[in-house]
Design a protein around this motif. Structure first.
Motif, mmCIF file in Angstrom:
data_model
loop_
_atom_site.group_PDB
_atom_site.id
_atom_site.type_symbol
_atom_site.label_atom_id
_atom_site.label_comp_id
_atom_site.label_asym_id
_atom_site.label_seq_id
_atom_site.Cartn_x
_atom_site.Cartn_y
_atom_site.Cartn_z
ATOM 1 N N ASP A 194 100.442 -5.485 32.495
ATOM 2 C CA ASP A 194 100.442 -5.278 33.941
ATOM 3 C C ASP A 194 101.840 -5.479 34.529
ATOM 4 O OD1 ASP A 194 100.723 -7.983 33.640
ATOM 5 O OD2 ASP A 194 98.984 -8.549 34.859
ATOM 6 N N ARG A 195 102.840 -5.710 33.662
ATOM 7 C CA ARG A 195 104.222 -5.850 34.115
ATOM 8 C C ARG A 195 104.786 -4.467 34.402
ATOM 9 N NH1 ARG A 195 107.957 -9.633 34.673
ATOM 10 N NH2 ARG A 195 110.141 -9.365 34.061
ATOM 11 N N ALA A 196 105.481 -4.308 35.519
ATOM 12 C CA ALA A 196 106.032 -3.015 35.910
ATOM 13 C C ALA A 196 106.883 -2.438 34.786
ATOM 14 C CB ALA A 196 106.862 -3.165 37.182
ATOM 15 N N VAL A 197 106.818 -1.122 34.640
ATOM 16 C CA VAL A 197 107.527 -0.457 33.532
ATOM 17 C C VAL A 197 109.025 -0.718 33.595
ATOM 18 C CG1 VAL A 197 108.128 1.782 32.546
ATOM 19 C CG2 VAL A 197 105.761 1.310 33.195
ATOM 20 N N PHE A 198 109.612 -0.645 34.798
ATOM 21 C CA PHE A 198 111.073 -0.839 34.861
ATOM 22 C C PHE A 198 111.442 -2.264 34.441
ATOM 23 C CE2 PHE A 198 110.170 -2.692 39.006
ATOM 24 C CZ PHE A 198 111.213 -3.578 39.232
ATOM 25 N N ARG A 199 110.554 -3.229 34.689
ATOM 26 C CA ARG A 199 110.822 -4.602 34.265
ATOM 27 C C ARG A 199 110.674 -4.743 32.749
ATOM 28 N NH1 ARG A 199 111.608 -7.964 38.426
ATOM 29 N NH2 ARG A 199 110.843 -7.333 40.489
ATOM 30 N N GLN A 200 109.745 -4.014 32.158
ATOM 31 C CA GLN A 200 109.626 -4.023 30.700
ATOM 32 C C GLN A 200 110.900 -3.485 30.052
ATOM 33 O OE1 GLN A 200 106.016 -2.817 28.628
ATOM 34 N NE2 GLN A 200 104.948 -2.627 30.603
ATOM 35 N N ILE A 201 111.438 -2.426 30.638
ATOM 36 C CA ILE A 201 112.677 -1.854 30.097
ATOM 37 C C ILE A 201 113.829 -2.844 30.252
ATOM 38 C CG2 ILE A 201 114.374 0.000 30.350
ATOM 39 C CD1 ILE A 201 112.045 1.805 31.265
ATOM 40 N N ALA A 202 113.897 -3.484 31.420
ATOM 41 C CA ALA A 202 114.935 -4.491 31.631
ATOM 42 C C ALA A 202 114.763 -5.651 30.655
ATOM 43 C CB ALA A 202 114.887 -4.995 33.077
ATOM 44 N N ASP A 203 113.521 -6.057 30.398
ATOM 45 C CA ASP A 203 113.244 -7.130 29.440
ATOM 46 C C ASP A 203 113.765 -6.768 28.052
ATOM 47 O OD1 ASP A 203 111.956 -8.515 31.456
ATOM 48 O OD2 ASP A 203 109.936 -7.980 30.779
ATOM 49 N N ALA A 204 113.526 -5.524 27.652
ATOM 50 C CA ALA A 204 113.953 -5.075 26.323
ATOM 51 C C ALA A 204 115.472 -5.073 26.209
ATOM 52 C CB ALA A 204 113.393 -3.691 26.040
ATOM 53 N N LEU A 205 116.147 -4.597 27.246
ATOM 54 C CA LEU A 205 117.610 -4.576 27.235
ATOM 55 C C LEU A 205 118.168 -5.998 27.263
ATOM 56 C CD1 LEU A 205 118.136 -1.625 29.724
ATOM 57 C CD2 LEU A 205 118.868 -1.641 27.321
ATOM 58 N N ARG A 206 117.555 -6.852 28.076
ATOM 59 C CA ARG A 206 118.013 -8.237 28.172
ATOM 60 C C ARG A 206 117.878 -8.952 26.826
ATOM 61 N NH1 ARG A 206 114.466 -9.746 31.248
ATOM 62 N NH2 ARG A 206 115.376 -9.126 33.249
ATOM 63 N N GLU A 207 116.746 -8.749 26.154
ATOM 64 C CA GLU A 207 116.533 -9.380 24.850
ATOM 65 C C GLU A 207 117.548 -8.875 23.835
ATOM 66 O OE1 GLU A 207 113.004 -10.045 21.494
ATOM 67 O OE2 GLU A 207 112.660 -8.734 23.217
ATOM 68 N N ALA A 208 117.839 -7.569 23.886
ATOM 69 C CA ALA A 208 118.819 -7.002 22.953
ATOM 70 C C ALA A 208 120.206 -7.596 23.199
ATOM 71 C CB ALA A 208 118.847 -5.481 23.100
ATOM 72 N N ILE A 209 120.541 -7.848 24.460
ATOM 73 C CA ILE A 209 121.832 -8.472 24.782
ATOM 74 C C ILE A 209 121.846 -9.911 24.281
ATOM 75 C CG2 ILE A 209 123.310 -9.252 26.670
ATOM 76 C CD1 ILE A 209 122.359 -6.766 28.248
ATOM 77 N N ASP A 210 120.755 -10.646 24.561
ATOM 78 C CA ASP A 210 120.680 -12.054 24.153
ATOM 79 C C ASP A 210 120.780 -12.209 22.641
ATOM 80 O OD1 ASP A 210 120.433 -12.866 26.761
ATOM 81 O OD2 ASP A 210 118.244 -13.041 26.716
#
Length: 261
Positions: free
Chosen positions: A16-32
């Protein structure tokens, strides 16, 4: 080069998390996790649209979120890049050690050299003025103070803006009132004048910057500041300086050494 699927994964259609936030989550994790390092260009809007199967606006919202968090920066016509992480470790228990002053080095110079960076000071202003109520109370209620305002840069990038306030009876007609107070900075001059420094009290808080601070420190959207107020006391217990400092939170790691007992 690894595929975007192995780097970013895929969307969870059941979330139920907004799609744009899922994409941001994926990019953030890749950076981390270091899959994208400092200065690396992130996948383009087109690549992200194709990979996730979403609209360009959804991708833009995800990238905008990372920029608001201070993790990424957009360069016009080039793309979005991973923003550099804090370059300087600010070790509070050591930065004002007397041995640095004896070597003619101010604290900022010591930290910059340890980080392999080039220190600079600009926007310097030295003037006599009436202190605010807070500064006056910290300094024992002097009628006037000498204020020294300066901006610090590392490798040409603004990282810190500080104002030192000293009782005018201490600082007037001394090297401290000059733009360049000499080797070791104002603390070295105070000790030469007989005010041997005994201890410092620091108050630290994090907050969002004012518009003026955004301009002065050239902050990216979403980057907070660290607001530090330090009071220096001499061996007689007199407050001889108050330094009000605003630091870009993405430019420093604040490190402290605490006694075990």
């Amino acid at each position: 080069m690894p595929s975007l699927t192995s780097v970013l994964g895929v969307l969870d259609p059941t979330s139920d998390r907004a799609v744009f936030r899922q994409i941001a989550d994926a990019l953030r994790e890749a950076i981390d996790k270091g899959r994208f390092r400092e200065g690396d260009k992130l996948p383009s809007e087109t690549e992200l649209v194709d990979h996730f199967g979403v609209s360009r606006m959804t991708v833009r919202n995800a990238l905008s979120l990372l920029q608001q968090e201070g993790l990424a920066v957009s360069e016009h016509g080039k793309g979005v890049f991973v923003r550099p992480r804090p370059p300087v470790r600010r070790l509070a228990s050591d930065r004002f050690a007397r041995r640095h002053r004896d070597q003619g080095k101010a604290a900022f110079t010591v930290e910059a050299e340890a980080a392999g960076s080039r220190p600079e000071v600009d926007s310097l202003e030295v003037k006599e003025e009436r202190p605010s109520q807070d500064i006056s109370a910290r300094l024992g209620s002097p009628r006037k103070v000498l204020a020294r305002r300066r901006r610090y840069l590392l490798d040409g990038r603004p990282v810190e803006f500080a104002t030192s306030y000293l009782p005018l009876d201490l600082a007037r007609n001394t090297p401290i009132a000059q733009p360049n107070p000499g080797p070791g900075g104002i603390y070295a001059r105070l000790e030469e004048m007989g005010h041997r420094l005994d201890h410092f009290d620091e108050e630290i808080r994090a907050r969002m910057p004012s518009p003026a601070e955004v301009r002065t420190l050239q902050l990216a959207s979403g980057v907070p500041v660290i607001h530090l107020v330090r009071t220096a006391y001499d061996s007689e217990g007199r407050a001889v300086e108050v330094c009000d400092t605003v630091m870009a939170a993405d430019a420093y790691v604040l490190a402290y050494q605490l006694p075990a007992n």
